[in-house]
Design a protein around this motif. Sequence first.
Motif, PDB file in Angstrom:
ATOM      1  N   LYS A  41       0.829  -1.203   0.000  1.00 58.60           N
ATOM      2  CA  LYS A  41       0.000   0.000   0.000  1.00 58.60           C
ATOM      3  C   LYS A  41       0.865   1.256   0.000  1.00 58.60           C
ATOM      4  O   LYS A  41       0.566   2.223  -0.700  1.00 58.60           O
ATOM      5  CB  LYS A  41      -0.936   0.011   1.211  1.00 58.60           C
ATOM      6  CG  LYS A  41      -2.074  -0.970   1.099  1.00 58.60           C
ATOM      7  CD  LYS A  41      -2.945  -0.910   2.343  1.00 58.60           C
ATOM      8  CE  LYS A  41      -4.133  -1.842   2.245  1.00 58.60           C
ATOM      9  NZ  LYS A  41      -5.006  -1.746   3.438  1.00 58.60           N
ATOM     10  N   GLN A  45       0.810   3.985  -3.007  1.00 58.46           N
ATOM     11  CA  GLN A  45       0.510   5.377  -2.680  1.00 58.46           C
ATOM     12  C   GLN A  45       1.587   6.315  -3.222  1.00 58.46           C
ATOM     13  O   GLN A  45       1.284   7.381  -3.760  1.00 58.46           O
ATOM     14  CB  GLN A  45       0.376   5.527  -1.168  1.00 58.46           C
ATOM     15  CG  GLN A  45      -0.117   6.880  -0.731  1.00 58.46           C
ATOM     16  CD  GLN A  45      -0.303   6.929   0.771  1.00 58.46           C
ATOM     17  OE1 GLN A  45       0.584   6.515   1.526  1.00 58.46           O
ATOM     18  NE2 GLN A  45      -1.439   7.409   1.208  1.00 58.46           N
ATOM     19  N   CYS A  59      -4.929   1.938  -5.698  1.00 61.45           N
ATOM     20  CA  CYS A  59      -5.287   2.685  -4.498  1.00 61.45           C
ATOM     21  C   CYS A  59      -6.801   2.733  -4.327  1.00 61.45           C
ATOM     22  O   CYS A  59      -7.307   2.558  -3.224  1.00 61.45           O
ATOM     23  CB  CYS A  59      -4.694   4.093  -4.550  1.00 61.45           C
ATOM     24  SG  CYS A  59      -2.923   4.144  -4.220  1.00 61.45           S
ATOM     25  N   ILE A  64      -6.969   3.141  -0.528  1.00 55.67           N
ATOM     26  CA  ILE A  64      -5.793   3.873  -0.053  1.00 55.67           C
ATOM     27  C   ILE A  64      -5.953   5.336  -0.446  1.00 55.67           C
ATOM     28  O   ILE A  64      -6.211   5.640  -1.619  1.00 55.67           O
ATOM     29  CB  ILE A  64      -4.500   3.314  -0.703  1.00 55.67           C
ATOM     30  CG1 ILE A  64      -4.344   1.826  -0.424  1.00 55.67           C
ATOM     31  CG2 ILE A  64      -3.288   4.094  -0.242  1.00 55.67           C
ATOM     32  CD1 ILE A  64      -3.289   1.159  -1.273  1.00 55.67           C
ATOM     33  N   SER A  65      -5.785   6.224   0.510  1.00 53.69           N
ATOM     34  CA  SER A  65      -5.877   7.648   0.183  1.00 53.69           C
ATOM     35  C   SER A  65      -4.601   8.083  -0.531  1.00 53.69           C
ATOM     36  O   SER A  65      -3.517   7.595  -0.252  1.00 53.69           O
ATOM     37  CB  SER A  65      -6.089   8.489   1.440  1.00 53.69           C
ATOM     38  OG  SER A  65      -4.977   8.370   2.289  1.00 53.69           O
ATOM     39  N   VAL A  66      -4.765   8.981  -1.485  1.00 55.88           N
ATOM     40  CA  VAL A  66      -3.631   9.493  -2.255  1.00 55.88           C
ATOM     41  C   VAL A  66      -3.477  10.967  -1.904  1.00 55.88           C
ATOM     42  O   VAL A  66      -4.427  11.728  -2.043  1.00 55.88           O
ATOM     43  CB  VAL A  66      -3.862   9.311  -3.760  1.00 55.88           C
ATOM     44  CG1 VAL A  66      -2.699   9.877  -4.557  1.00 55.88           C
ATOM     45  CG2 VAL A  66      -4.087   7.855  -4.099  1.00 55.88           C
TER      46      VAL A  66
END
Length: 67
Positions: A41, A45, A59, A64-66
């Motif tokens: 992850k 990212q 993501c 998953i925050s970018v």
Amino acid sequence: MDKAFAWTKRAAEHGGWNAQCNLAEFYEEGIGTQAGLDRAKHWYQQAAAQGHTLALDKCRALSISVP
């Protein structure tokens, strides 16, 4: 595969977005290293933050925050 992992990791650590995405896949699948989703992850990212399309898709799929 150990050499491929080592060279990919080196390139990823130097900011290569393709290498970062590839390294994430290595960690996700356990290729040349022990599998680790948290490490995968992180590298997805990093690549996504540079605009890597596949990493952005991963993501989204893995929530998953970018930055």
